[in-house]
Design a protein around this motif. Structure first.
Motif, PDB file in Angstrom:
ATOM      1  N   VAL A 143      14.295 -10.637   5.285  1.00 22.50           N
ATOM      2  CA  VAL A 143      12.854 -10.688   4.988  1.00 22.50           C
ATOM      3  C   VAL A 143      12.325  -9.292   4.689  1.00 22.50           C
ATOM      4  CG1 VAL A 143      10.586 -11.107   6.023  1.00 22.50           C
ATOM      5  CG2 VAL A 143      12.380 -12.837   6.196  1.00 22.50           C
ATOM      6  N   PHE A 144      12.798  -8.286   5.416  1.00 19.34           N
ATOM      7  CA  PHE A 144      12.386  -6.924   5.094  1.00 19.34           C
ATOM      8  C   PHE A 144      12.803  -6.566   3.669  1.00 19.34           C
ATOM      9  CE2 PHE A 144      12.431  -5.212   9.746  1.00 19.34           C
ATOM     10  CZ  PHE A 144      11.283  -5.935  10.000  1.00 19.34           C
ATOM     11  N   GLY A 145      14.017  -6.955   3.281  1.00 21.40           N
ATOM     12  CA  GLY A 145      14.458  -6.687   1.921  1.00 21.40           C
ATOM     13  C   GLY A 145      13.568  -7.367   0.893  1.00 21.40           C
ATOM     14  N   LEU A 146      13.167  -8.596   1.203  1.00 20.27           N
ATOM     15  CA  LEU A 146      12.286  -9.338   0.311  1.00 20.27           C
ATOM     16  C   LEU A 146      10.921  -8.638   0.192  1.00 20.27           C
ATOM     17  CD1 LEU A 146      11.785 -13.187   0.474  1.00 20.27           C
ATOM     18  CD2 LEU A 146       9.838 -11.663   0.190  1.00 20.27           C
ATOM     19  N   LEU A 147      10.324  -8.329   1.327  1.00 15.29           N
ATOM     20  CA  LEU A 147       8.993  -7.709   1.312  1.00 15.29           C
ATOM     21  C   LEU A 147       9.038  -6.309   0.719  1.00 15.29           C
ATOM     22  CD1 LEU A 147       7.613  -8.843   4.799  1.00 15.29           C
ATOM     23  CD2 LEU A 147       7.298  -9.927   2.572  1.00 15.29           C
ATOM     24  N   ASN A 148      10.126  -5.597   0.970  1.00 16.19           N
ATOM     25  CA  ASN A 148      10.231  -4.225   0.478  1.00 16.19           C
ATOM     26  C   ASN A 148      10.667  -4.148  -0.984  1.00 16.19           C
ATOM     27  OD1 ASN A 148       9.501  -3.371   3.011  1.00 16.19           O
ATOM     28  ND2 ASN A 148      11.548  -2.740   3.634  1.00 16.19           N
ATOM     29  N   SER A 149      10.677  -5.293  -1.657  1.00 21.62           N
ATOM     30  CA  SER A 149      11.022  -5.304  -3.081  1.00 21.62           C
ATOM     31  C   SER A 149       9.836  -4.919  -3.962  1.00 21.62           C
ATOM     32  CB  SER A 149      11.505  -6.707  -3.494  1.00 21.62           C
ATOM     33  OG  SER A 149      10.437  -7.657  -3.420  1.00 21.62           O
ATOM     34  N   THR A 150       8.689  -4.654  -3.371  1.00 20.86           N
ATOM     35  CA  THR A 150       7.473  -4.395  -4.152  1.00 20.86           C
ATOM     36  C   THR A 150       7.605  -3.270  -5.182  1.00 20.86           C
ATOM     37  OG1 THR A 150       6.636  -3.091  -2.277  1.00 20.86           O
ATOM     38  CG2 THR A 150       5.849  -5.361  -2.483  1.00 20.86           C
ATOM     39  N   PRO A 151       8.388  -2.203  -4.931  1.00 18.59           N
ATOM     40  CA  PRO A 151       8.505  -1.188  -5.986  1.00 18.59           C
ATOM     41  C   PRO A 151       9.125  -1.719  -7.270  1.00 18.59           C
ATOM     42  CG  PRO A 151       9.203  -0.276  -3.885  1.00 18.59           C
ATOM     43  CD  PRO A 151       9.049  -1.760  -3.684  1.00 18.59           C
ATOM     44  N   HIS A 152       9.786  -2.876  -7.191  1.00 20.41           N
ATOM     45  CA  HIS A 152      10.449  -3.442  -8.372  1.00 20.41           C
ATOM     46  C   HIS A 152       9.597  -4.512  -9.061  1.00 20.41           C
ATOM     47  CE1 HIS A 152      13.965  -1.334  -6.905  1.00 20.41           C
ATOM     48  NE2 HIS A 152      13.867  -1.969  -5.748  1.00 20.41           N
ATOM     49  N   LEU A 153       8.377  -4.722  -8.574  1.00 19.50           N
ATOM     50  CA  LEU A 153       7.529  -5.776  -9.135  1.00 19.50           C
ATOM     51  C   LEU A 153       6.671  -5.291 -10.298  1.00 19.50           C
ATOM     52  CD1 LEU A 153       6.293  -7.538  -5.858  1.00 19.50           C
ATOM     53  CD2 LEU A 153       8.275  -8.085  -7.292  1.00 19.50           C
ATOM     54  N   GLY A 154       6.874  -4.053 -10.722  1.00 21.81           N
ATOM     55  CA  GLY A 154       6.057  -3.501 -11.789  1.00 21.81           C
ATOM     56  C   GLY A 154       4.891  -2.716 -11.225  1.00 21.81           C
ATOM     57  N   ARG A 155       4.134  -2.113 -12.101  1.00 22.59           N
ATOM     58  CA  ARG A 155       2.985  -1.324 -11.662  1.00 22.59           C
ATOM     59  C   ARG A 155       1.944  -2.237 -11.022  1.00 22.59           C
ATOM     60  NH1 ARG A 155       2.913   3.782 -13.323  1.00 22.59           N
ATOM     61  NH2 ARG A 155       4.423   4.414 -14.930  1.00 22.59           N
ATOM     62  N   PRO A 156       1.136  -1.687 -10.088  1.00 23.80           N
ATOM     63  CA  PRO A 156       0.144  -2.523  -9.405  1.00 23.80           C
ATOM     64  C   PRO A 156      -0.708  -3.355 -10.347  1.00 23.80           C
ATOM     65  CG  PRO A 156       0.275  -0.376  -8.358  1.00 23.80           C
ATOM     66  CD  PRO A 156       1.153  -0.301  -9.588  1.00 23.80           C
ATOM     67  N   GLY A 157      -1.056  -2.809 -11.513  1.00 29.46           N
ATOM     68  CA  GLY A 157      -1.888  -3.543 -12.453  1.00 29.46           C
ATOM     69  C   GLY A 157      -1.185  -4.740 -13.064  1.00 29.46           C
ATOM     70  N   ALA A 158       0.151  -4.756 -12.987  1.00 27.57           N
ATOM     71  CA  ALA A 158       0.907  -5.866 -13.561  1.00 27.57           C
ATOM     72  C   ALA A 158       1.017  -7.042 -12.603  1.00 27.57           C
ATOM     73  CB  ALA A 158       2.311  -5.390 -13.947  1.00 27.57           C
ATOM     74  N   ASP A 170       0.800  -1.226   0.000  1.00 26.42           N
ATOM     75  CA  ASP A 170       0.000   0.000   0.000  1.00 26.42           C
ATOM     76  C   ASP A 170       0.829   1.270   0.000  1.00 26.42           C
ATOM     77  OD1 ASP A 170      -2.186  -1.675   0.129  1.00 26.42           O
ATOM     78  OD2 ASP A 170      -2.429  -1.485   2.302  1.00 26.42           O
ATOM     79  N   ASP A 171       2.090   1.182   0.429  1.00 27.00           N
ATOM     80  CA  ASP A 171       2.929   2.378   0.559  1.00 27.00           C
ATOM     81  C   ASP A 171       4.227   2.232  -0.225  1.00 27.00           C
ATOM     82  OD1 ASP A 171       1.258   3.929   2.388  1.00 27.00           O
ATOM     83  OD2 ASP A 171       1.719   2.396   3.868  1.00 27.00           O
ATOM     84  N   ARG A 172       4.111   1.704  -1.428  1.00 22.32           N
ATOM     85  CA  ARG A 172       5.312   1.464  -2.232  1.00 22.32           C
ATOM     86  C   ARG A 172       6.137   2.723  -2.467  1.00 22.32           C
ATOM     87  NH1 ARG A 172       2.862  -1.988  -7.144  1.00 22.32           N
ATOM     88  NH2 ARG A 172       5.034  -2.077  -7.826  1.00 22.32           N
ATOM     89  N   PRO A 173       5.523   3.897  -2.702  1.00 26.71           N
ATOM     90  CA  PRO A 173       6.353   5.099  -2.892  1.00 26.71           C
ATOM     91  C   PRO A 173       7.232   5.414  -1.687  1.00 26.71           C
ATOM     92  CG  PRO A 173       4.126   5.495  -3.695  1.00 26.71           C
ATOM     93  CD  PRO A 173       4.096   4.177  -2.966  1.00 26.71           C
ATOM     94  N   LEU A 174       6.759   5.082  -0.481  1.00 21.88           N
ATOM     95  CA  LEU A 174       7.550   5.372   0.710  1.00 21.88           C
ATOM     96  C   LEU A 174       8.802   4.500   0.780  1.00 21.88           C
ATOM     97  CD1 LEU A 174       4.848   5.911   3.479  1.00 21.88           C
ATOM     98  CD2 LEU A 174       6.247   7.629   2.315  1.00 21.88           C
ATOM     99  N   ILE A 175       8.722   3.292   0.239  1.00 23.29           N
ATOM    100  CA  ILE A 175       9.905   2.430   0.200  1.00 23.29           C
ATOM    101  C   ILE A 175      10.955   3.047  -0.720  1.00 23.29           C
ATOM    102  CG2 ILE A 175      10.785   0.158  -0.454  1.00 23.29           C
ATOM    103  CD1 ILE A 175       8.023  -0.988   0.255  1.00 23.29           C
TER     104      ILE A 175
END
Length: 219
Positions: free
Chosen positions: A161-176, A104-109
């Motif tokens: 684990v934090f590094g793993l979970l905080n990788s979300t900004p690199h998973l593509g746009r939410p729609g992807a 929910d807060d990918r920009p903050l990462i």
């Protein structure tokens, strides 16, 4: 309902709207690539109107990064206190809470990774202090779930684990992504798998030590 879910359903204040758009724009263009007028336009007010809420961009950045660190710690403490059941249930709840943040807060990462050093020293130290407390909260629970895991190994596993979970900004746009629920479930499995792997990695060393002892007895 999780804390993040409740926050999503709450009506945001003008201050919340400003912070949300500032985080998005800072993450997309960089701190120096965004002007106060652009942030104001994103929330439908004039640039000077921003100053009724914040002293400037530096104040927004500090509130964003200090604020999310404080909310993660407070949410983690609440989960540890309120979740009933075995330590596994508490760990699962902590993972769920961090996944909510990561999705929910990918920009903050992104903002934390790029702009933390722009904070004044006192704010940056506060962020680090809050983060250390959050890590230690997890370490305590992880060691209850995996009592054979050394403290240093548990801390390393938590950071991993934090590094793993905080990788979300690199998973593509939410729609992807395959959908929020499916992504959350995948991240949860990966997190638990990483903790289990940390425990397994200690086993060969223990076996080797035992084997060496046995060998010594045979001589």
């Amino acid at each position: 309902m999780s804390t993040h879910a409740a926050a999503r359903n709450a009506t945001p204040t003008r201050r919340d709207q400003i912070l949300k758009e500032a985080a998005r724009l800072f993450a997309e263009r960089g701190f120096h690539g965004v002007g106060v007028d652009e942030i104001g336009a994103a929330v439908g007010i004039s640039g000077p109107g921003i100053y009724r809420h914040f002293a400037g961009k530096d104040a927004m950045l500090a509130e964003l990064l200090v604020g999310i660190s404080g909310r993660l710690l407070a949410g983690g403490k609440r989960r540890v206190t309120e979740v009933s059941g075995p330590p596994e249930a508490v760990l699962d709840s902590l993972i769920e809470g961090h996944i909510d943040f990561a999705l929910d807060d990918r920009p903050l990462i992104t903002l934390h990774d790029r702009e933390l050093d722009r904070l004044r020293d006192s704010d940056r130290k506060l962020v680090r202090q809050l983060q250390r407390q959050y890590v230690e909260l997890w370490v305590e629970i992880v060691r209850k779930v995996y009592p054979g895991l050394a403290e240093a190994d548990a801390r390393a596993a938590v950071h991993a684990v934090f590094g793993l979970l905080n990788s979300t900004p690199h998973l593509g746009r939410p729609g992807a992504l395959p959908g929020r629920a499916a992504t959350a479930a995948l991240l949860h499995r990966l997190a638990r798998g990483a903790f289990a792997a940390a425990t397994d990695s200690a086993q060969p060393a223990a076996n080797s030590a035992q084997a060496a002892t046995d060998s010594g007895h045979e001589r």
